[in-house]
Design a protein around this motif. Sequence first.
Motif, PDB file in Angstrom:
ATOM      1  N   HIS A   1      77.086 -38.210  82.758  1.00 48.89           N
ATOM      2  CA  HIS A   1      76.045 -38.855  81.720  1.00 48.89           C
ATOM      3  C   HIS A   1      76.562 -40.443  81.505  1.00 48.89           C
ATOM      4  CE1 HIS A   1      79.221 -38.809  78.737  1.00 48.89           C
ATOM      5  NE2 HIS A   1      78.484 -39.396  77.936  1.00 48.89           N
TER       6      HIS A   1
ATOM      7  N   CYS B   1      84.588 -33.844  79.801  1.00 45.39           N
ATOM      8  CA  CYS B   1      83.847 -34.953  79.211  1.00 45.39           C
ATOM      9  C   CYS B   1      83.306 -34.584  77.739  1.00 45.39           C
ATOM     10  CB  CYS B   1      82.574 -35.131  79.994  1.00 45.39           C
ATOM     11  SG  CYS B   1      81.760 -36.505  79.085  1.00 45.39           S
TER      12      CYS B   1
ATOM     13  N   CYS C   1      79.359 -35.350  77.071  1.00 42.72           N
ATOM     14  CA  CYS C   1      78.351 -34.360  77.448  1.00 42.72           C
ATOM     15  C   CYS C   1      78.742 -33.071  77.455  1.00 42.72           C
ATOM     16  CB  CYS C   1      77.460 -34.724  78.954  1.00 42.72           C
ATOM     17  SG  CYS C   1      78.839 -34.773  80.182  1.00 42.72           S
TER      18      CYS C   1
ATOM     19  N   CYS D   1      82.199 -41.177  82.320  1.00 36.40           N
ATOM     20  CA  CYS D   1      81.574 -39.916  82.764  1.00 36.40           C
ATOM     21  C   CYS D   1      80.550 -39.993  83.993  1.00 36.40           C
ATOM     22  CB  CYS D   1      81.030 -39.108  81.663  1.00 36.40           C
ATOM     23  SG  CYS D   1      80.280 -37.611  82.092  1.00 36.40           S
TER      24      CYS D   1
HETATM   25 ZN   LIG Z   1      79.700 -36.749  80.269  1.00 36.69          ZN
END
Ligand SMILES: [Zn+2]
Length: 578
Positions: free
Chosen positions: A37, A55, A58, A34
């Motif tokens: 994050h 994602c 997050c 991702c």
């Molecule tokens: Zn993420």
Amino acid sequence: MDQIEEIKAKIDIVELVGSYVNLKQAGRNFKGLCPFHQEKTPSFMVNPELQIYKCFGCGKGGDAISFIQEVEGVEFREALEMLAEKAGVVLKFERKQGGGVRDQLLAVNEAAAEYYHFLLSKHQVGGEARKYLSGRGLNEKVIESFRLGYALPTWDGLVKYLVGKKGYKIDLLEQAGLVVKTGENKAYDRFRDRVVFPLIDHRGRVVGLAGRVMPGADEKAGAKYINSPETEVYHKSEMLYGFYQAKQAIREKDRVVLVEGEMDMISSFVAGVGETVAVKGTALTEGQIRLIRRMTRNLILALDADGAGQTATRRSIELAEKEGMYVRVVKVSGGKDPDDVAREKPGEWRKMVEQAVDVYDYYIESAVERYGGAQAQDKRRMSEEVVPVLARIENEVMRMHYAKKLARVLEVETEVVLSEMSRVGRMSVVRGENMSEDVSEVKDRGSGMERQILALLLRLDKEKGEGVLEEVVDLMEDSLQRVVKEWFGSKKEVVEFIKSLPAELRGLAEEAYIQEVDEERAERDLREVVEQWRKKRWREVMESLRKELVEAEENGDDERVAKLRDKVVRLSKKIAKV
Ligand SMILES: [Zn+2]
């Protein structure tokens, strides 16, 4: 087809995301780490059929436009413009509302930056400036990536070039703040004998310039730094110098280091702290925080150590915390500017950044530095300044830690500080606001198991899914139940089906469809999850029926009691059967 659809149709999300993230195919999806994050195992999925990403770490997800918004830190409209450019679509609404003037201002700023950059990097007149910059550790590559330039000491170098050779109008140059007009068709250059720093916005466009006086220049040369005035394209409160170059590092390190001026920024960057940006002023503004917050919530302040810098630091902390940022502060030792430290001892600078202290330590230490006397008045001042800050800490362990620390400084019992803290009361800190948002979101969208059921269903033959789920579909949370029933009733192929759902349900279905599913064993997995979930749901339903029953009995509502008893009996039989 409206233009937004047209652009989305021309952009392939896998290719788009793939230019930022390393993606690998995983079944029908693509998968990667991702960009929003930090993670070590990929939970970021991209689905080419639906042209969406999600994602599962997050929670961020959306389409090509929202991806650009997030990853580039821009507003919807800007993201659309960037994608339009990629897709070769000319946006119709762009020409309205003075777009013409903005474009002209951008063009003339770009031309000026190009001119100054040429003088610095290629022309012999830039020799002195090159020497000066390389003495400060700025090599060609840095000069190139920040597009640094040099302005001649003469009064009309830029005017001659832009008006004489390039045919720009003096009025436009004046409007852009590049020249100062003295009469009809007469003007002189604003930037003279200076190193020029193009002010590049978050999209990579030159919106203005800053000029730093050359060392040893005439005292009459004026302020150390001069800047373009505010124009239609340059707003000081929204400019973060270096943001464009630092973006990738900010994303990767999930933090941003904030310094005061252009040279601080570049020196820090050169010293290996690529995630540095400069505020170009003293304190942070809301506009700047908005830019940062899309990339990271972790802010490290490294403003100058002087009095103005300290005040700016405290103001910036307050605003940043209000906006939900997590703030730490670099203690720049020896009363030096970040620029000096980063240039003279790059390793030391990197260490200082790593050792940035929590804001609360900073508040206590900075108060001690300013009022650190043993007098009662000094202590009162310290406590008046620090206690309200500590009172905002929500975590009990941290509250105690800092209460003790302040108590030691003030030479009082910890209880005294604690009671002061509760007296001042907890001021609102917006920290954690997002977390509660997430929780309520999950509630409305069914449990994780229910969402997994939907994910498996959408990957299975409809008949097989119906077979497993028919008895229990009514136990599902409302909107999930609607999606499932729509699916069973639909004749469409799955992707078309998802696209045809009303907006309030589509998100749910998209999120389910983009989940990673082992298609080989989807049917078996479905049976297993449904089995677990059904037991859980029955227990929950039974529980609430019993509560209702007790209530009805207390109210003497006989009719209701009978109905509820009947329900309980039927449910118990069902459970017993399994
Ligand atoms: Zn993420």
